[in-house]
Write an enzyme that holds these catalytic residues in place. Structure first.
Site, short mmCIF file in Angstrom:
data_model
loop_
_atom_site.label_atom_id
_atom_site.label_comp_id
_atom_site.label_asym_id
_atom_site.label_seq_id
_atom_site.Cartn_x
_atom_site.Cartn_y
_atom_site.Cartn_z
N LYS A 67 8.29 -17.57 -10.50
CA LYS A 67 7.58 -16.42 -11.07
C LYS A 67 6.32 -16.88 -11.82
O LYS A 67 6.40 -17.80 -12.65
CB LYS A 67 8.52 -15.68 -12.03
CG LYS A 67 7.92 -14.40 -12.57
CD LYS A 67 8.86 -13.69 -13.51
CE LYS A 67 8.11 -12.58 -14.23
NZ LYS A 67 8.78 -12.13 -15.42
N LYS A 112 -12.14 -3.66 18.64
CA LYS A 112 -10.79 -4.15 18.94
C LYS A 112 -10.40 -3.87 20.40
O LYS A 112 -9.28 -4.12 20.81
CB LYS A 112 -9.77 -3.51 17.99
CG LYS A 112 -10.02 -3.81 16.50
CD LYS A 112 -8.82 -3.44 15.64
CE LYS A 112 -9.17 -3.53 14.15
NZ LYS A 112 -7.98 -3.48 13.28
N ASN A 146 0.84 -1.20 0.00
CA ASN A 146 0.00 0.00 0.00
C ASN A 146 0.87 1.24 0.00
O ASN A 146 2.10 1.15 -0.05
CB ASN A 146 -0.95 -0.02 1.21
CG ASN A 146 -0.18 -0.07 2.51
OD1 ASN A 146 0.54 0.85 2.85
ND2 ASN A 146 -0.31 -1.18 3.23
N LYS A 182 -13.96 0.48 15.25
CA LYS A 182 -12.67 -0.19 15.52
C LYS A 182 -12.27 -0.04 16.99
O LYS A 182 -11.75 -0.97 17.59
CB LYS A 182 -11.56 0.38 14.61
CG LYS A 182 -11.64 -0.16 13.20
CD LYS A 182 -10.65 0.49 12.24
CE LYS A 182 -10.95 0.00 10.82
NZ LYS A 182 -10.35 0.77 9.76
N PHE A 192 -4.80 3.18 14.72
CA PHE A 192 -5.09 4.18 13.70
C PHE A 192 -6.25 3.66 12.86
O PHE A 192 -6.43 2.44 12.76
CB PHE A 192 -3.86 4.43 12.81
CG PHE A 192 -3.01 5.58 13.26
CD1 PHE A 192 -2.17 5.44 14.35
CD2 PHE A 192 -3.06 6.80 12.60
CE1 PHE A 192 -1.39 6.50 14.78
CE2 PHE A 192 -2.28 7.87 13.01
CZ PHE A 192 -1.45 7.72 14.11
N ASP A 233 -4.49 -6.36 5.27
CA ASP A 233 -5.58 -7.13 5.87
C ASP A 233 -5.63 -8.53 5.27
O ASP A 233 -6.10 -9.47 5.90
CB ASP A 233 -6.92 -6.43 5.59
CG ASP A 233 -7.05 -5.15 6.39
OD1 ASP A 233 -6.56 -5.13 7.54
OD2 ASP A 233 -7.61 -4.17 5.87
N ASP A 273 -4.89 -9.83 13.06
CA ASP A 273 -4.98 -8.42 13.43
C ASP A 273 -4.07 -8.14 14.62
O ASP A 273 -4.39 -8.49 15.76
CB ASP A 273 -6.44 -8.06 13.74
CG ASP A 273 -6.62 -6.56 13.79
OD1 ASP A 273 -5.85 -5.87 14.50
OD2 ASP A 273 -7.52 -6.04 13.10
N ILE A 274 -2.94 -7.52 14.34
CA ILE A 274 -1.93 -7.28 15.38
C ILE A 274 -2.50 -6.44 16.52
O ILE A 274 -2.35 -6.76 17.70
CB ILE A 274 -0.70 -6.55 14.77
CG1 ILE A 274 -0.17 -7.33 13.56
CG2 ILE A 274 0.38 -6.36 15.81
CD1 ILE A 274 0.84 -6.57 12.72
#
Ligand code: PMT
Length: 399
Positions: A290, A342, A211, A338, A324, A280, A307-308
């Protein structure tokens, strides 16, 4: 609030030097003691007498002057300062600082200074945009220097664009905040674990899914926590940033590696801040060779990663856990979800995929939520924003 601090103001040779007279006045009004150092070219733009009158102290300009050295040698001057601000900082001075040159009083003081250094660049927009200036600025930032501005607007050369020195009132406000923060040592002795940057999820030996995170927000938080007196460990995805030597940096690549690095350290920590943009989903299988181009369309099976953040919050001996939320829509609703789902102590929500802020930009804004409260932190440089968030975390931690 009166600040009982010693500020060394360096002035290099740009037309914005006249604005620094107002900066001296504002800083003194706040109770700071100000000493001024001018380069030879700064004195072409404005007289040292102006600064002597405004600061109430003689102006320093020469490195090899026996009288000046007897009065207060350059090393003593560097030691005297609680903070060094260089405003305006020209492209030439920035280049000198980034290469460690010390051929006049100001550049030598910069090298000798052990206090925090802030610089307010001012130059023509093309000079600011030039690749070599960008590299010099990046290098100074990596070395822990805070860059203020420049701002966009009309320039003395008649052009319009980025390059105007920030207004004295804004520089003054920023310095007061930095000094207050510096003073607070609010996280003294506490262990703080921070994750930063993207992860890379390999598809085959040459390709991966990732990302747009640059790591700037996470690295700024690590710097801010360090300045607040914390012992900082940074778990970093692949980025091109460098952290100061007194931060322990653990480099990882995948979400699974980041999970191991964070979870194995988290029970020992007072605070965990998950600023990393963790994937995710990761390819269910990494092909050993390859992948060859064949059909018009192809499928990749993705598997949810662990999910850490949620796992840290579940630990028996859990740190104060700050997540975050990076959202393209329904920022508040998703962030609050969240926070609850969480079981976090706090969540900092930011817009991503918009023109300003978020991923890979110098600036960001945050909406911070916790169980019974919230605070908006306005759009500003990531360094300043990180200090504000660390302040807020320290406040919440105390309660
Ligand atoms: O790096 P920069 O270019 O400076 O950009 C900063 C930033 C936009 C990346 C940063 O401010 C930010 O928002 N980081 C979190 C990005 C993200 O992954 O958000 P999310 O809403 O998808 O995830 C929510 C939280 O769960 C995050 O704290 C994330 O670290 C955590 N998470 C997500 C997935 C996962 N498998 N494990 C996690 O811990």
């Amino acid at each position: 609030m009166a600040i009982n601090k010693r500020i060394l103001l360096g002035i290099s040779g740009g037309i914005a030097a006249y604005k620094s007279a107002e900066l001296v006045r504002l800083l003194r009004k706040q109770g700071a003691e100000v000493r001024v150092v001018m380069t030879q070219s700064a004195m072409e733009f404005i007289s040292p007498l102006t600064f002597q009158a405004l600061s109430g102290n003689p102006v320093h300009s020469e490195l090899l002057n026996a009288d000046a050295e007897n009065a207060m040698g350059h090393i003593n001057l560097a030691r005297w300062a609680d903070l060094l601000i260089i405003a305006p900082a020209t492209a030439n001075l920035i280049a000198k600082l980034s290469h460690g040159l010390a051929d006049d009083l100001l550049s030598t003081l910069y090298l000798a200074a052990t206090c925090p250094v802030h610089i307010a660049p001012a130059m023509n927009k093309a000079m600011w945009a030039k690749a070599v200036t960008r590299e010099n600025i990046d290098k100074l930032q990596r070395h822990g220097i805070t860059i203020l501005g420049p701002e966009q607007g009309d320039q003395a050369c008649g052009e319009t664009g980025f390059g105007r020195m920030s207004e004295p009132v804004d520089i003054c406000r920023h310095l007061l905040q930095a000094l207050e923060f510096q003073n607070s040592s609010r996280l003294k002795g506490l262990k703080v674990l921070i994750s930063a940057g993207p992860t890379r999820e390999p598809l085959d030996p040459v390709r991966y899914i990732t990302n747009r995170s640059s790591g700037k927000m996470g690295y700024a938080l690590a710097n801010a926590a360090l300045k607040a007196g914390a012992e900082v460990t940074l778990i970093s995805g692949p980025v091109i940033l460098t952290a100061p030597a007194n931060i322990e940096v653990v480099k990882v690549e995948t979400a699974a590696q980041m999970y191991e690095a964070v979870i194995s350290r988290a029970p020992d920590q007072a605070i965990y801040i998950g600023a990393a943009a963790v994937a995710d989903y990761s390819p269910a299988i990494m092909q050993p060779e390859k992948i060859k181009k064949q059909d018009e369309q192809t499928m990749i099976i993705l598997q949810k990663t662990r999910d850490i953040l949620a796992e840290v919050a579940k630990l028996d001996k859990r740190p104060f856990t700050v997540g975050f939320a990076a959202e393209t829509h329904k920022l508040e609703a998703y962030a609050r979800d969240k926070l609850t789902r969480k079981k976090l102590d706090m969540i900092a929500a930011n817009w991503v995929g918009r023109e300003l802020g978020g991923f890979d930009s110098e600036q960001n804004a945050l909406q911070v939520f916790w169980k019974n409260g919230q605070k908006n932190l306005a759009m500003t440089g990531k360094e300043q924003l990180a200090e504000q968030l660390i302040d807020l975390i320290a406040e919440r931690l105390q309660e």
